[in-house]
Design a protein around this motif. Structure first.
Motif, PDB file in Angstrom:
ATOM      1  N   ALA A  61       0.710  -1.144  -0.099  1.00 48.65           N
ATOM      2  CA  ALA A  61       0.061   0.073   0.039  1.00 48.65           C
ATOM      3  C   ALA A  61       0.734   1.256  -0.268  1.00 48.65           C
ATOM      4  CB  ALA A  61      -0.896  -0.018   1.274  1.00 48.65           C
ATOM      5  N   ALA A  62       1.786   1.099   0.637  1.00 50.05           N
ATOM      6  CA  ALA A  62       3.089   2.290   0.277  1.00 50.05           C
ATOM      7  C   ALA A  62       3.798   2.555  -0.607  1.00 50.05           C
ATOM      8  CB  ALA A  62       3.834   2.228   1.823  1.00 50.05           C
ATOM      9  N   GLY A  63       3.782   1.445  -1.526  1.00 48.62           N
ATOM     10  CA  GLY A  63       4.632   1.197  -2.699  1.00 48.62           C
ATOM     11  C   GLY A  63       3.879   0.728  -4.001  1.00 48.62           C
ATOM     12  N   LEU A  64       4.538  -0.335  -4.579  1.00 43.99           N
ATOM     13  CA  LEU A  64       4.042  -0.941  -5.744  1.00 43.99           C
ATOM     14  C   LEU A  64       3.212  -2.236  -5.212  1.00 43.99           C
ATOM     15  CD1 LEU A  64       7.341  -1.425  -7.822  1.00 43.99           C
ATOM     16  CD2 LEU A  64       5.441   0.085  -8.073  1.00 43.99           C
ATOM     17  N   GLU A  65       2.200  -2.635  -6.043  1.00 48.78           N
ATOM     18  CA  GLU A  65       1.565  -3.628  -5.829  1.00 48.78           C
ATOM     19  C   GLU A  65       2.046  -4.983  -5.829  1.00 48.78           C
ATOM     20  OE1 GLU A  65      -2.469  -5.992  -7.711  1.00 48.78           O
ATOM     21  OE2 GLU A  65      -1.715  -4.003  -8.435  1.00 48.78           O
ATOM     22  N   ARG A  66       1.894  -5.705  -4.668  1.00 49.03           N
ATOM     23  CA  ARG A  66       2.538  -7.058  -4.574  1.00 49.03           C
ATOM     24  C   ARG A  66       1.558  -8.068  -5.079  1.00 49.03           C
ATOM     25  NH1 ARG A  66       5.497  -2.990  -2.322  1.00 49.03           N
ATOM     26  NH2 ARG A  66       7.099  -4.062  -1.028  1.00 49.03           N
ATOM     27  N   ALA A  88      11.642   4.837  -2.553  1.00 49.62           N
ATOM     28  CA  ALA A  88      12.108   4.173  -1.137  1.00 49.62           C
ATOM     29  C   ALA A  88      11.682   2.780  -0.945  1.00 49.62           C
ATOM     30  CB  ALA A  88      11.297   4.924  -0.284  1.00 49.62           C
ATOM     31  N   ASP A  89      10.580   2.262  -1.872  1.00 56.34           N
ATOM     32  CA  ASP A  89      10.244   0.921  -1.684  1.00 56.34           C
ATOM     33  C   ASP A  89      11.015   0.106  -2.492  1.00 56.34           C
ATOM     34  OD1 ASP A  89       8.330  -1.113  -1.294  1.00 56.34           O
ATOM     35  OD2 ASP A  89       7.159  -0.803  -3.004  1.00 56.34           O
ATOM     36  N   LEU A  90      11.510   0.435  -3.402  1.00 56.77           N
ATOM     37  CA  LEU A  90      12.654  -0.321  -4.084  1.00 56.77           C
ATOM     38  C   LEU A  90      13.982  -0.618  -3.398  1.00 56.77           C
ATOM     39  CD1 LEU A  90      10.434  -0.035  -6.436  1.00 56.77           C
ATOM     40  CD2 LEU A  90      12.523   0.072  -7.970  1.00 56.77           C
ATOM     41  N   LYS A  91      14.067   0.694  -2.592  1.00 57.69           N
ATOM     42  CA  LYS A  91      15.474   1.033  -1.871  1.00 57.69           C
ATOM     43  C   LYS A  91      15.635  -0.204  -0.704  1.00 57.69           C
ATOM     44  CE  LYS A  91      17.067   5.607  -2.642  1.00 57.69           C
ATOM     45  NZ  LYS A  91      17.178   6.855  -2.160  1.00 57.69           N
ATOM     46  N   PRO A 125      17.022  -6.141  -4.482  1.00 52.51           N
ATOM     47  CA  PRO A 125      18.351  -6.393  -4.317  1.00 52.51           C
ATOM     48  C   PRO A 125      19.232  -5.193  -5.248  1.00 52.51           C
ATOM     49  CG  PRO A 125      17.458  -8.447  -4.377  1.00 52.51           C
ATOM     50  CD  PRO A 125      16.500  -7.414  -4.704  1.00 52.51           C
ATOM     51  N   GLU A 126      18.640  -5.090  -6.249  1.00 51.42           N
ATOM     52  CA  GLU A 126      19.525  -4.218  -7.134  1.00 51.42           C
ATOM     53  C   GLU A 126      19.505  -2.637  -6.903  1.00 51.42           C
ATOM     54  OE1 GLU A 126      18.032  -7.688  -9.364  1.00 51.42           O
ATOM     55  OE2 GLU A 126      17.144  -6.340  -8.168  1.00 51.42           O
ATOM     56  N   CYS A 127      18.533  -2.433  -5.975  1.00 48.12           N
ATOM     57  CA  CYS A 127      18.305  -1.127  -5.300  1.00 48.12           C
ATOM     58  C   CYS A 127      18.943  -0.711  -3.960  1.00 48.12           C
ATOM     59  CB  CYS A 127      17.035  -0.471  -5.473  1.00 48.12           C
ATOM     60  SG  CYS A 127      16.285  -0.281  -7.168  1.00 48.12           S
ATOM     61  N   ILE A 128      19.145  -1.995  -3.431  1.00 45.07           N
ATOM     62  CA  ILE A 128      19.583  -1.824  -1.910  1.00 45.07           C
ATOM     63  C   ILE A 128      20.996  -1.422  -1.918  1.00 45.07           C
ATOM     64  CG2 ILE A 128      19.889  -3.002   0.189  1.00 45.07           C
ATOM     65  CD1 ILE A 128      17.447  -4.835  -0.557  1.00 45.07           C
ATOM     66  N   THR A 129      21.253  -0.068  -1.204  1.00 42.21           N
ATOM     67  CA  THR A 129      22.689   0.519  -1.168  1.00 42.21           C
ATOM     68  C   THR A 129      23.264   0.612   0.209  1.00 42.21           C
ATOM     69  OG1 THR A 129      21.636   2.959  -1.259  1.00 42.21           O
ATOM     70  CG2 THR A 129      22.259   1.707  -3.376  1.00 42.21           C
ATOM     71  N   VAL A 184      31.685   7.217  10.487  1.00 40.42           N
ATOM     72  CA  VAL A 184      30.529   6.623   9.423  1.00 40.42           C
ATOM     73  C   VAL A 184      29.850   5.582  10.011  1.00 40.42           C
ATOM     74  CG1 VAL A 184      30.169   5.905   7.168  1.00 40.42           C
ATOM     75  CG2 VAL A 184      31.680   7.561   7.491  1.00 40.42           C
ATOM     76  N   SER A 185      28.618   5.323  10.067  1.00 44.60           N
ATOM     77  CA  SER A 185      27.811   4.263  10.242  1.00 44.60           C
ATOM     78  C   SER A 185      26.730   3.782   9.316  1.00 44.60           C
ATOM     79  CB  SER A 185      26.945   4.326  11.529  1.00 44.60           C
ATOM     80  OG  SER A 185      27.657   4.978  12.541  1.00 44.60           O
ATOM     81  N   VAL A 186      26.746   2.465   9.024  1.00 48.30           N
ATOM     82  CA  VAL A 186      25.770   1.966   8.128  1.00 48.30           C
ATOM     83  C   VAL A 186      24.772   1.069   8.529  1.00 48.30           C
ATOM     84  CG1 VAL A 186      25.920   0.114   5.979  1.00 48.30           C
ATOM     85  CG2 VAL A 186      28.282   1.577   6.514  1.00 48.30           C
ATOM     86  N   SER A 187      23.461   1.248   8.032  1.00 40.88           N
ATOM     87  CA  SER A 187      22.281   0.691   8.071  1.00 40.88           C
ATOM     88  C   SER A 187      21.667   0.025   6.941  1.00 40.88           C
ATOM     89  CB  SER A 187      21.470   1.391   8.967  1.00 40.88           C
ATOM     90  OG  SER A 187      21.003   2.792   8.479  1.00 40.88           O
ATOM     91  N   ASP A 188      20.574  -0.819   7.151  1.00 39.06           N
ATOM     92  CA  ASP A 188      19.899  -1.260   5.880  1.00 39.06           C
ATOM     93  C   ASP A 188      20.613  -1.847   5.046  1.00 39.06           C
ATOM     94  OD1 ASP A 188      17.584  -0.548   7.560  1.00 39.06           O
ATOM     95  OD2 ASP A 188      17.431   1.400   6.600  1.00 39.06           O
ATOM     96  N   MET A 189      21.909  -2.471   5.422  1.00 44.47           N
ATOM     97  CA  MET A 189      22.745  -3.049   4.194  1.00 44.47           C
ATOM     98  C   MET A 189      22.251  -4.344   3.570  1.00 44.47           C
ATOM     99  SD  MET A 189      25.794  -3.758   6.554  1.00 44.47           S
ATOM    100  CE  MET A 189      26.662  -4.980   5.527  1.00 44.47           C
TER     101      MET A 189
END
Length: 533
Positions: free
Chosen positions: A19-24, A173-176, A180-184, A200-205
């Protein structure tokens, strides 16, 4: 507590439902309306030649409301893929048996499928019925350009629909979060300017993968500075500290997952510090060349100006250049402390004066005064020609009007007398090099020299007055001492101006009992001493 759990569950459900992004979708499929079953199979590799369509049959009468969209199919939180959904409404006819949908991408062979929803149209008498057909089994990549072609079977010449489509990009944001091709990964940082460090800190990797981090200078590509670290997937604290030299606006932190062709994310902590680019100004005293090369790409204009006493830097004519990445060079520049370089961007302007410390000052002049005459001498660290101008500057005015100009040649380190004559009150000297392309005009005024020229008269007069005052003081002191001694001699005796006769004093003295010497008589002391003897 119950409310908090409900909020988390609702958020997760909202995210998974799309609902917050693309239809599943749970699985891809081909669907037909009107209760018809759709069958799909690969299209023919070698398609038979097209046939002429029957009378009254055309594209607009067959295809209605063809639409293209993207849906997402997920097997895990970070294992989602994109699928192209093709939807169209068809007017059934006895003249064709199905549809062919071909999806082509650049550099890849077309993927074609045949859809047959009405294998028994003729026997059931469904000709003319409008049927909605939907297919979402073609997987696509983010930002991919696709070409979609829909044709009828049998294939009729000219009976097709063609459209193009661009898949959503990784800015979503939904794709990010899920593709996987968008997760940075998400980067956060803390600046420590005193120590010149970036934490520097990393999250959502990307799950189950290591992560690369580095510092780089961003241009067409981000060129590494040498600061690099690999964060292991099993490390509980995913952070690193990088040292940096200067807070340049193009100094960025870059991160990416340890997979092939992984997308990268960049954050630039100092992107607004454009003034840091103003360093790196170089001057070659032999070539008399002033140059500046930006450490980062910047859209700006660079020019030369002369700084006035009030701080305003006045632009020199024909001394401005536009710059982005290339080196800026000004040739034949006179290295004077008032000559500055001005940088102007769309929003701000800065000024740097590379010769402010006077280490490279080529011109010097001295002023001496002797018996009412002012001697002005020039010297130069290089052999050069100068324009000398005399101008008058009145009190309260900033303008100096030149009334006389002449040229002077000065040899290296040899002083030249300018032979200035006449009254110099309110007069200024303006000097400028003639054998350079860019030079400052030096102004030296003589307001204070006229009063100082009277020193050769005032000093002797002052010395004479001082001598007179000293002599007067000495005479006054001597006279005071003389009068004091005179009063001491006449102490105890009446003044000669008293009216009493002199013999009264003698009679009084004779009446005193005892020796005469105990109380000397008034008058002449020496005479009294002789009588006593």
């Amino acid at each position: 507590m119950i409310s908090w759990v409900a909020l988390v569950i609702s958020y997760c459900c909202l995210d998974l439902s799309g609902a917050a992004g693309l239809e599943r979708i749970e699985k891809c499929r081909t669907r037909c309306s009107q209760g018809l079953r759709c069958k799909t199979k690969p299209d023919y590799f070698f398609r038979p030649p097209c046939q002429n369509p029957p009378d009254g049959l055309n594209t607009s009468s067959i295809f209605h409301n063809v639409s293209l969209s993207t849906v997402m199919r997920c097997e895990g939180r970070q294992k989602c893929s994109l699928h192209l959904r093709v939807n169209t409404a068809l007017q059934l006819s006895e003249s064709f048996l199905g549809l062919s949908i071909c999806i082509a991408t650049e550099g890849i062979m077309s993927n074609c499928q045949i859809l047959k929803p009405w294998s028994k149209v003729k026997s059931h008498g469904m000709s003319g019925l409008q049927v909605e057909v939907e297919n979402d089994c073609t997987e696509i990549l983010p930002s991919q350009h696709v070409k979609v072609t829909v044709k009828t079977l049998e294939v009729y010449c000219g009976m097709s629909w063609t459209g193009t489509y661009i898949a959503p990009d990784c800015k979503s944001a939904d794709l990010k979060r899920h593709v996987p091709e968008c997760i940075t990964g998400r980067l956060s940082y803390d600046i420590k300017p005193q120590r010149k460090e970036l934490s520097v800190s990393v999250s959502d990797m990307l799950e189950d993968h290591n992560y690369h981090l580095r510092l780089c200078l961003k241009d067409f590509i981000c060129v590494g500075t040498g600061a690099y670290a690999l964060i292991k997937k099993e490390e509980p604290v995913k952070s690193i500290t990088f040292p940096y030299l200067r807070p340049l606006p193009c100094l960025c932190i870059e991160g990416w997952s340890a997979v092939t062709d992984a997308p990268r994310v960049q954050v630039c902590p100092f992107k607004d510090r454009v003034e840091e680019l103003l360093f790196g100004i170089n001057f070659d005293p032999l070539e008399e060349t002033l140059s500046w090369e930006p450490a980062c790409p910047v859209t700006a204009s660079v020019g030369l100006c002369q700084r006035r006493e009030d701080g305003v830097c006045v632009d020199l004519p024909h001394a401005s250049q536009n710059v982005s990445r290339a080196k800026v060079t000004f040739t034949k520049v006179d290295p004077h402390p008032q000559l500055c370089m001005k940088f102007t961007t769309a929003s701000q302007s800065w000024t740097r004066c590379p010769f402010a410390d006077a280490r490279f000052q080529a011109l010097e002049f001295t002023v001496t005064r002797h018996r009412g005459h002012v001697d002005v001498k020039m010297s130069s660290r290089i052999t050069a020609n100068f324009s000398i101008g005399l101008c008058v500057k009145w009190e309260g005015s900033t303008e100096c009007n030149i009334n006389k100009t002449h040229t002077v040649h000065v040899e290296k380190l040899k002083a030249v007398d300018l032979n200035l004559t006449g009254e110099l009150h309110n007069t200024c000297l303006q000097v400028k090099r003639l054998d350079t392309k860019f030079a400052a005009t030096v102004t030296h005024c003589f307001e204070d020299y006229t009063s100082e020229d009277l020193t050769w008269v005032i000093v002797p007069v002052g010395m004479c007055l001082s001598g007179i005052i000293i002599v007067t003081l000495i005479l006054h002191v001597l006279l005071t001492v003389y009068q004091k001694r005179k009063q001491e001699r006449s102490a105890g005796c009446p003044s000669e101006k008293q009216t009493a006769p002199a013999h009264e004093c003698v009679v009084t003295a004779l009446q005193i009992h005892g020796p005469i010497l105990d109380s000397p008589p008034c008058g002449n002391t020496e005479k009294a001493n002789l009588i006593a003897h």
